[in-house]
Every structure is written in C-alpha cells, then in structure tokens.
Design a protein around this motif. Sequence first.
Motif, PDB file in Angstrom:
ATOM      1  N   UNK A 121       0.844  -1.210   0.000  1.00  0.00           N
ATOM      2  CA  UNK A 121       0.000   0.000   0.000  1.00  0.00           C
ATOM      3  C   UNK A 121       0.875   1.255   0.000  1.00  0.00           C
ATOM      4  N   UNK A 122       1.915   1.243   0.823  1.00  0.00           N
ATOM      5  CA  UNK A 122       2.793   2.424   0.909  1.00  0.00           C
ATOM      6  C   UNK A 122       3.500   2.690  -0.422  1.00  0.00           C
ATOM      7  N   UNK A 123       4.040   1.615  -1.014  1.00  0.00           N
ATOM      8  CA  UNK A 123       4.795   1.787  -2.267  1.00  0.00           C
ATOM      9  C   UNK A 123       3.896   2.272  -3.400  1.00  0.00           C
ATOM     10  N   UNK A 124       2.667   1.756  -3.460  1.00  0.00           N
ATOM     11  CA  UNK A 124       1.788   2.115  -4.585  1.00  0.00           C
ATOM     12  C   UNK A 124       1.146   3.490  -4.379  1.00  0.00           C
ATOM     13  N   UNK A 125       0.752   3.803  -3.156  1.00  0.00           N
ATOM     14  CA  UNK A 125       0.142   5.131  -2.944  1.00  0.00           C
ATOM     15  C   UNK A 125       1.202   6.223  -3.085  1.00  0.00           C
ATOM     16  N   UNK A 126       2.419   5.900  -2.659  1.00  0.00           N
ATOM     17  CA  UNK A 126       3.535   6.844  -2.828  1.00  0.00           C
ATOM     18  C   UNK A 126       3.752   7.173  -4.311  1.00  0.00           C
ATOM     19  N   UNK A 127       3.475   6.188  -5.165  1.00  0.00           N
ATOM     20  CA  UNK A 127       3.673   6.388  -6.607  1.00  0.00           C
ATOM     21  C   UNK A 127       2.402   6.892  -7.303  1.00  0.00           C
ATOM     22  N   UNK A 128       1.401   7.248  -6.528  1.00  0.00           N
ATOM     23  CA  UNK A 128       0.231   7.895  -7.136  1.00  0.00           C
ATOM     24  C   UNK A 128      -1.077   7.118  -7.100  1.00  0.00           C
ATOM     25  N   UNK A 129      -1.079   5.905  -6.543  1.00  0.00           N
ATOM     26  CA  UNK A 129      -2.346   5.161  -6.472  1.00  0.00           C
ATOM     27  C   UNK A 129      -3.283   5.853  -5.487  1.00  0.00           C
ATOM     28  N   UNK A 130      -4.580   5.824  -5.802  1.00  0.00           N
ATOM     29  CA  UNK A 130      -5.594   6.360  -4.884  1.00  0.00           C
ATOM     30  C   UNK A 130      -5.956   5.246  -3.906  1.00  0.00           C
ATOM     31  N   UNK A 131      -5.899   5.565  -2.616  1.00  0.00           N
ATOM     32  CA  UNK A 131      -6.171   4.531  -1.606  1.00  0.00           C
ATOM     33  C   UNK A 131      -7.641   4.128  -1.607  1.00  0.00           C
ATOM     34  N   UNK A 132      -7.901   2.838  -1.485  1.00  0.00           N
ATOM     35  CA  UNK A 132      -9.278   2.346  -1.291  1.00  0.00           C
ATOM     36  C   UNK A 132      -9.493   2.145   0.207  1.00  0.00           C
ATOM     37  N   UNK A 133      -8.532   1.495   0.862  1.00  0.00           N
ATOM     38  CA  UNK A 133      -8.483   1.556   2.327  1.00  0.00           C
ATOM     39  C   UNK A 133      -7.059   1.308   2.814  1.00  0.00           C
ATOM     40  N   UNK A 134      -6.744   1.897   3.939  1.00  0.00           N
ATOM     41  CA  UNK A 134      -5.403   1.790   4.511  1.00  0.00           C
ATOM     42  C   UNK A 134      -5.167   0.389   5.072  1.00  0.00           C
ATOM     43  N   UNK A 135      -3.903   0.001   5.253  1.00  0.00           N
ATOM     44  CA  UNK A 135      -3.620  -1.334   5.790  1.00  0.00           C
ATOM     45  C   UNK A 135      -4.380  -1.561   7.096  1.00  0.00           C
ATOM     46  N   UNK A 136      -5.037  -2.728   7.202  1.00  0.00           N
ATOM     47  CA  UNK A 136      -5.727  -3.040   8.452  1.00  0.00           C
ATOM     48  C   UNK A 136      -5.527  -4.513   8.784  1.00  0.00           C
ATOM     49  N   UNK A 137      -5.477  -4.772  10.090  1.00  0.00           N
ATOM     50  CA  UNK A 137      -5.239  -6.132  10.560  1.00  0.00           C
ATOM     51  C   UNK A 137      -6.587  -6.735  10.942  1.00  0.00           C
TER      52      UNK A 137
END
Length: 387
Positions: A121-137
């Motif tokens: 998630x970090x690598x892809x959003x850093x490169x411009x991906x729009x988040x659908x949801x943040x990492x969750x456990x």
Amino acid sequence: MSTEIKNLENIQNVTYGLKKLFDSAEDFLPLLGTDYVELYVGNAKQSAHFYKTAFGFQSEAYAGLETGMKDRVSYVLKQDKIRLVLTSPMEEGGELNEHINKHGDGVKVVALWVDDATKAWEETTKRGAKSYFEPRVEKDDNGEVVRSGIHTYGETVHIFVERKNYNGVFLPGYRKWESHYNPEPVGLRYIDHMVGNVDWGEMDKWCEFYDKVLGFAQIVSFDDNDISTDFTALMSKVMSNGNGRIKFPINEPADGKKKSQIEEYIDYYNGPGVQHIAVATDNIVETVTAMRDRGVEFLYVPENYYDDLLERVGKIDESVEVLKKHGILIDRDEEGYLLQLFTKPVVDRPTMFFEIIQRKGAMSFGKGNFKALFEAIEREQENRGTL
Ligand code: FE2
C-alpha cells in the motif's frame, strides 16, 4: 504496419519488459499471485449455485448473518488455485447496491497475494495510487490477515492480501462452507490473465498506471490493424508483473464502421471494468465438454475457421475434428501454441465473460484468433441489436 515489423516490435517489447524487470535492483511490489476475485452480484446464493454447477467450483467459505456480518453476505468458491468471492448486500443503499445498480453483476476486487500488505500500500500510494483503504489487521482464532486496497480503472479495486500468519479457511469472519451439493471440478486450475476494458483513449493512461504505480512492464501490444473486422476495432496492450504471474491486458475501443464490442461493454457496464477472466486448464477438450454439458454457453466458431487451420498453425497434438466439434480456437507464436475458447457473457448484461485457455508453450494471447472471435461476437451483437 506489416506483420513482420509488428512481430519485431512485439519481441522488442517483450525483451524490454523482461530487461526492465531483471534490471530493477528490487521489485518494489513482489506479487505471489492472484489471491481472489470478488464479484458484487444481485443474489450471491444463486450465483454460487451457478458457479458450482456450471463451472465446477467447490464450496469453500461463507460469511453472513450467521457469522456476524450484518450488511452483506459472501460465498467463497474454489477450484485448484482460483478463488471466487460472490457478495450481495443485505441492506438498502450503500456501495454494494450502487455498484450493482450501475454495473449489473461484475468484478469489484482483483485481490493480489503479497508478503507485506502494508508495504504494498505504501509503495503504490507513494507512486500515485488512490487509496481504497489503509492497511488493516483482521484477526480471529486462526491468526491474522493484513489487507489494504487501491483503486484502478473504473470502480474496480486491487486489494493486497498478506496471509502468512493465518491458517483459517479464507479470511477472519468467514467459516467453512459445508455443503451437501459438491459437483465435480471441470479442471480449471489458475487465472492466466484478467482483461480490463477502459474508455476511449485511456489505454495508455492505464498501462502507465500499471507501469509506474505497480512496477509492471508492457509485454505485448495490438492495434486496430491487428484486431479489426469490417465493423469492430480495438486496441490492446498487455501488462505483466515481474515474475509473470499477473498479466493484465488493457483494451480500449477503436473506431470501426459500427459499434465496437468494447464500446458495447462500456455502455452496458456504465464505464470501465473487467471484461474477461481467462482460466487455465491442462485439458481444454475435457474442460469444455464438461462445461457445455453443465449449461455453459460458448461463442460459436464458424466451421470454415478450421478449413486452413493446419496451414496456419502447423502440427498440433489434437485432432482438428475434435477441436472443430467443440469450437476450440488455436493460435501459434514463436514459442509454441495455445488453445482457447470464450464463453458468452455469464451475466445478464453483455459485459463479463470467461476464457478457457490451455497453453502448449505459447506465451501470447491468441492474436491470430481475434478476427474469427470478433466476427463471432458481432453475430451475437447483431442478435442484441447493439452493433
Ligand atoms: Fe484473454
């Protein structure tokens, strides 16, 4: 463009793609495979019955009111490495109902199996991906799963799934689905590729997204000279991840004399989305025979397709008569050949369908069949009055 130049260009593309992948000191998004494909559907219980009966999927897991999930119900089906999740809303309003209302039944999630869903998630959003949801456990008695999500074309999303600390049946919140009804599998083994249809002029934008944001490389391209009949036309590029386990061809419509099948899809799906899921088998004749017997409808292939088949594809292991009887298409590239066949749409709207594919060396996508295939699709469009 001549076929020779085109072939050369494709070889250059493949070489470039592989070089790029080997050169990168570190693949910033290592993908282990497709984790699951989730469809939002109007009636998950009945869809699950269809995929068991017609496609030979096995009952795997369930979540709903009985497991404490209040707003939706999901059935998980499995066949070898393929996991399908069918989800329907239990309440009015909300994202699920809007999705079904707008698109009909269709693919919402293409989930990717990773070692580290937080880093993905970090690598892809850093490169411009729009988040659908943040990492969750997510946890239960069987351990924990980490998931995160990003948007891709249309309303489709990718969810990254990290399950190395989990040994439950699917995800926390799901329980084993025990069923008395267990039809035999039909030999579907894994997802070979999944194709997205995007809007006019948007193919390059989405290829760039997979390149820049997910670190994929382009391995093949077709333009409307390769893929056009008198009426339909499209352009297509194939994007692949580093280890080649994930391949996403992206199509956009091109101008033809009449409405292209990609345009028809976009009209009925109300936007971009997953057009087809290609699933691999080790024996396409047996698989297709079983599916047909169980009610799956395949595109009709004109008998004259087989007239000059051996001149076109050279020596093959299968009998032409048998292939003709089942309407199976064959194409050859530098590395071998492949056999493939396409279902009619499996939902009410003329949108999503499946491809059954058996590879015998060939790593391509059946370019030589596109014309025959499109002519077959046009006959169907003609019946629907949408050509
Ligand atoms: Fe395909």
